[in-house]
Design a protein around this motif. Structure first.
Motif, mmCIF file in Angstrom:
data_model
loop_
_atom_site.group_PDB
_atom_site.id
_atom_site.type_symbol
_atom_site.label_atom_id
_atom_site.label_comp_id
_atom_site.label_asym_id
_atom_site.label_seq_id
_atom_site.Cartn_x
_atom_site.Cartn_y
_atom_site.Cartn_z
ATOM 1 N N TYR A 157 -0.237 1.964 -10.841
ATOM 2 C CA TYR A 157 -0.711 0.726 -10.224
ATOM 3 C C TYR A 157 -2.190 0.764 -9.889
ATOM 4 O O TYR A 157 -2.737 -0.230 -9.433
ATOM 5 C CB TYR A 157 0.140 0.430 -8.974
ATOM 6 C CG TYR A 157 1.612 0.509 -9.276
ATOM 7 C CD1 TYR A 157 2.260 -0.560 -9.882
ATOM 8 C CD2 TYR A 157 2.338 1.680 -9.047
ATOM 9 C CE1 TYR A 157 3.603 -0.478 -10.227
ATOM 10 C CE2 TYR A 157 3.685 1.773 -9.388
ATOM 11 C CZ TYR A 157 4.309 0.698 -9.980
ATOM 12 O OH TYR A 157 5.634 0.780 -10.338
ATOM 13 N N SER A 192 2.522 -0.551 -17.012
ATOM 14 C CA SER A 192 1.139 -0.103 -16.866
ATOM 15 C C SER A 192 0.189 -0.961 -17.700
ATOM 16 O O SER A 192 -0.958 -1.198 -17.295
ATOM 17 C CB SER A 192 1.008 1.371 -17.267
ATOM 18 O OG SER A 192 1.666 2.185 -16.310
ATOM 19 N N ASN A 195 -0.479 -3.884 -15.606
ATOM 20 C CA ASN A 195 -1.242 -3.540 -14.399
ATOM 21 C C ASN A 195 -2.673 -3.111 -14.705
ATOM 22 O O ASN A 195 -3.557 -3.230 -13.856
ATOM 23 C CB ASN A 195 -0.536 -2.420 -13.633
ATOM 24 C CG ASN A 195 0.797 -2.875 -13.075
ATOM 25 O OD1 ASN A 195 1.072 -4.073 -12.986
ATOM 26 N ND2 ASN A 195 1.652 -1.932 -12.720
ATOM 27 N N HIS A 196 -2.878 -2.563 -15.906
ATOM 28 C CA HIS A 196 -4.216 -2.052 -16.237
ATOM 29 C C HIS A 196 -4.881 -2.813 -17.378
ATOM 30 O O HIS A 196 -5.903 -2.354 -17.906
ATOM 31 C CB HIS A 196 -4.115 -0.562 -16.602
ATOM 32 C CG HIS A 196 -3.466 0.273 -15.541
ATOM 33 N ND1 HIS A 196 -3.853 0.242 -14.227
ATOM 34 C CD2 HIS A 196 -2.421 1.143 -15.598
ATOM 35 C CE1 HIS A 196 -3.081 1.068 -13.524
ATOM 36 N NE2 HIS A 196 -2.210 1.619 -14.331
ATOM 37 N N HIS A 226 1.115 -8.496 -10.957
ATOM 38 C CA HIS A 226 1.320 -7.155 -11.480
ATOM 39 C C HIS A 226 2.827 -6.924 -11.619
ATOM 40 O O HIS A 226 3.637 -7.757 -11.169
ATOM 41 C CB HIS A 226 0.701 -6.110 -10.545
ATOM 42 C CG HIS A 226 1.234 -6.116 -9.152
ATOM 43 N ND1 HIS A 226 1.008 -7.145 -8.260
ATOM 44 C CD2 HIS A 226 2.014 -5.231 -8.490
ATOM 45 C CE1 HIS A 226 1.605 -6.875 -7.110
ATOM 46 N NE2 HIS A 226 2.236 -5.723 -7.231
ATOM 47 N N SER B 66 -8.155 -4.536 -11.077
ATOM 48 C CA SER B 66 -7.647 -5.050 -12.355
ATOM 49 C C SER B 66 -8.079 -6.514 -12.463
ATOM 50 O O SER B 66 -8.717 -7.040 -11.558
ATOM 51 C CB SER B 66 -6.121 -4.938 -12.411
ATOM 52 O OG SER B 66 -5.523 -5.831 -11.492
ATOM 53 N N ARG B 74 -4.280 -3.066 -5.122
ATOM 54 C CA ARG B 74 -3.629 -2.112 -6.032
ATOM 55 C C ARG B 74 -3.162 -0.869 -5.260
ATOM 56 O O ARG B 74 -2.051 -0.393 -5.439
ATOM 57 C CB ARG B 74 -4.589 -1.709 -7.160
ATOM 58 C CG ARG B 74 -5.059 -2.872 -8.003
ATOM 59 C CD ARG B 74 -5.960 -2.410 -9.128
ATOM 60 N NE ARG B 74 -5.190 -2.067 -10.313
ATOM 61 C CZ ARG B 74 -5.687 -1.439 -11.367
ATOM 62 N NH1 ARG B 74 -6.943 -1.043 -11.376
ATOM 63 N NH2 ARG B 74 -4.936 -1.188 -12.418
#
Lengths: 319, 322
Positions: A157, A192, A195-196, A226, B66, B74
């Motif tokens: 995260y 992921s 989230n990224h 997210h 992000s 986050r």
């Protein structure tokens, strides 16, 4: 860097490994003992059985007589800068011997420092210092366990400013340097990637095909901004699509469905992993990038906090 | 061999940042997510500054945002999960106490507990180990906490004490249930039968010692808290009918992998205590008999009943003489 460890591989000889398995959970004990369902194999959470002399261990012993067992841990903390817990590793090895575990896995993560355990799978910064640190520790663990360690990509995260390489490069280098094997959690890649902000297919393109011995599939919670790896529902289509994409890339491995919160009846969980067969029968690659949608009434988080896994605890049976 | 991606390293780094090693980053992140006042307070804490060896490091200095979430949001995913996960585990371990106090009040106690008793074990089964002792050591705080008496019992000193006694008793019972459930047992072991003692020559009986089964625990309570604990697990508990405040003596054991609760008399409990502590059968019986108000025939008859009950409950695995 160390030379790759020359262990004989524990990877199954069948193209799809030992088939389609289910995570063993206490709520299903009675059903399994009564019906001995036609599931290919079971994965256990190692820590739930390492110090256990009661019913969970007795049930595991009965199941291990009839099904292949794979051990999946959440507390090795291979990425921590605390010393490795040698007592833990010896108990892990003992359980692996007693259950004839096909392989032993954990996560590319740390769970705590300064002797504390947060019981979370915390991310490491992906850089050369971390890589050297993990390579050294994986070598020690593999020497103690006398088998290759299987490591899973966790859902994460945060991204550290101190990362100097991508997660997929980091994991590829780990396998090159240590001879460790991979548990490729397709749901975690998806979570992921959301989230990224990366392309999940690029991640899978970088994974060394011959190192993957196991897939994980699971549900997650879409929080709108997210995703959280909650293991509390069905596998969503984009994750199935990624699973199929991995297969098209030539990754052949045993596949396991995790369901750890709001756990339905065993047959529902088993049916979920059996969907893998139909998804792999229709082979075509993804054309569209994934889009994260705001949660609708149907997909709103089932738990407000959205607790990422692991959150496992065996409840005592009392009369 | 160089592994880093130069473009990624350049993109991620903050200008002028000194090198931060892995240990420092991990100590910093842990300080963030376990801070009881949230990650912003964590960032300002001495622990975080020491970890990074810098007087001021912001969350943004450490964590990238992000597209959808700030660096702080986050990091808060982990911080929220830390307490949510561990409080859930403690509620699972102490369901009757949670029911008695209500989830909000239970969480408040558990949250404080985690500040002084963070997990140091690889298994969550150890997380709640010190919770009963924590409640006991905070007895005065619990007495003063209006929230700890949510059902509106008329408050006076004795009522407060009874309420806190019940709370602590429940914690002790529920922790014992967990330990007995998952600890070593006797399912695969022969246990002591009445015939085994009868086979000992009469002149040696007084010198034997009884080896207790590894799953047996003795608990002396101030209330019949076990009734509420069991009823909660059966789904029949009601906070309208709370357990009576009365000295209660329990033997908790495990038979066929299920935890059993046996209520015993005070003298029976004392005798069991002595035997489990390793005193000889003769000394144990003599000590309890001396203190008993009963006449000898009546006392002997009662003791014979106890031994039959203990054999049926498989409380001892063997008798040994040395």
């Amino acid at each position: 860097m160390q030379e790759p460890v020359p262990f004989s591989t524990s990877a199954p000889s069948s193209p799809d490994g030992i088939g389609l398995g289910v995570g063993l959970r206490t709520v299903h004990f009675a059903h399994i003992l009564k019906n001995w369902p036609a599931v290919d194999w079971f994965e256990i959470i190692s820590e739930n059985f390492m110090n256990c002399g009661g019913r969970p261990r007795n049930v595991l012993d009965q199941i291990a007589e009839r099904y292949p067992i794979v051990m999946h841990g959440v507390s090795m903390s291979i990425g921590s800068t605390d010393p490795l817990n040698l007592d833990y590793l010896q108990k892990l090895k003992q359980l692996a011997t007693e259950t004839k575990a096909r392989w032993v896995s954990d996560h590319v993560c740390w769970t705590g420092v300064a002797s504390k355990n947060t019981h979370d799978l915390l991310p490491v910064p992906y850089n050369e210092e971390t890589l050297r640190h993990l390579v050294d520790r994986i070598g020690i663990v593999q020497d103690i366990l006398e088998r290759p360690l299987v490591l899973e990509n966790p859902s994460t995260y945060v991204t550290f400013r101190d990362s100097t390489m991508t997660e997929w490069d980091f994991i590829r280098y780990l396998t090159m340097e240590t001879g460790c094997q991979l548990l490729l959690d397709v749901n975690n890649v998806y979570v992921s990637s959301v989230n990224h902000d990366f392309d999940a297919r690029r991640y899978l393109d970088s994974i060394p095909v011959d190192r993957v011995v196991q897939f994980h599939l699971a549900g997650h919670t879409n929080m709108g901004t997210h995703c959280i790896d909650t293991h509390d529902g069905h596998v969503v289509d984009p994750v199935w699509e990624l699973f199929r994409y991995a297969h098209e890339r030539g990754i052949r491995a045993s596949t396991l469905l995790e369901w750890d919160a709001s756990i339905p009846e065993f047959d529902v969980v088993h049916a979920e992993v059996l969907k893998a067969k139909s998804w792999l029968q229709t082979a075509h690659a993804l054309d569209e990038p994934y889009v994260i949608n705001p949660p609708s009434m149907e997909t709103a988080p089932s738990r407000l906090a959205g607790i990422p896994q692991p959150a496992l605890y065996a409840t005592a049976e009392v009369e | 061999m160089a592994f880093s991606d130069p473009s990624l390293a350049e993109e991620n780094a903050l200008t002028g940042n000194s090198h931060r090693n892995l240990h420092g980053i991990q100590r910093w992140m842990q300080a963030m997510i376990v801070n009881p006042d949230g990650v912003r307070s964590g960032a300002a804490s001495d622990e975080a500054r020491i970890a990074i060896q810098s007087k001021s490091v912001s969350i943004e200095d450490m964590i990238l945002p992000s597209r959808a979430l700030s660096s702080q949001r986050r990091l808060e995913v982990y911080a929220n999960a830390y307490y949510a996960r561990l409080l859930e585990c403690l509620r699972d371990e102490y369901p009757a106490l949670t029911s008695l106090l209500g989830e909000e009040t239970f969480n408040a106690f558990a949250f404080e507990y985690l500040q002084t008793h963070p997990s140091r074990s690889y298994t969550l089964a150890d997380l709640g180990q010190a919770f009963p002792a924590f409640l006991e050591s905070n007895r005065a705080v619990a007495c003063a906490d209006d929230n700890a008496n949510p059902i509106g019992v008329e408050e006076d000193t004795s009522t407060d004490q009874s309420w806190v006694d019940l709370m602590i008793d429940l914690a002790r019972v529920e922790r014992t249930y967990c330990e007995v459930f998952s600890g070593p047992g006797i399912e695969q072991t022969a246990t002591l039968q009445a015939d085994d003692i009868a086979a000992v020559p009469a002149e040696e009986v007084g010198d034997i010692r009884l080896q207790v089964a590894p799953c047996v625990r003795l608990l002396k309570l101030n209330s019949r808290a076990h009734e509420f604990a069991i009823a909660t697990r059966k789904g029949t508990a009601s906070t309208d009918q709370l357990p009576e405040s009365v000295p209660t003596y329990l033997v908790i054991t495990r038979l066929n992998y299920v935890v059993r609760t046996i209520v015993v008399e005070q003298e029976e409990f004392q005798l069991l205590q002595l035997l489990i502590n390793g005193d000889t059968l003769g000394d144990s019986i003599a000590q309890v008999a001396d203190e008993s108000p009963l006449e000898e025939p009546e006392w002997l008859a009662r003791m014979a009943g106890w031994f039959e009950k203990w054999a049926a409950g498989r409380l001892f695995v063997q008798c040994v003489s040395w």
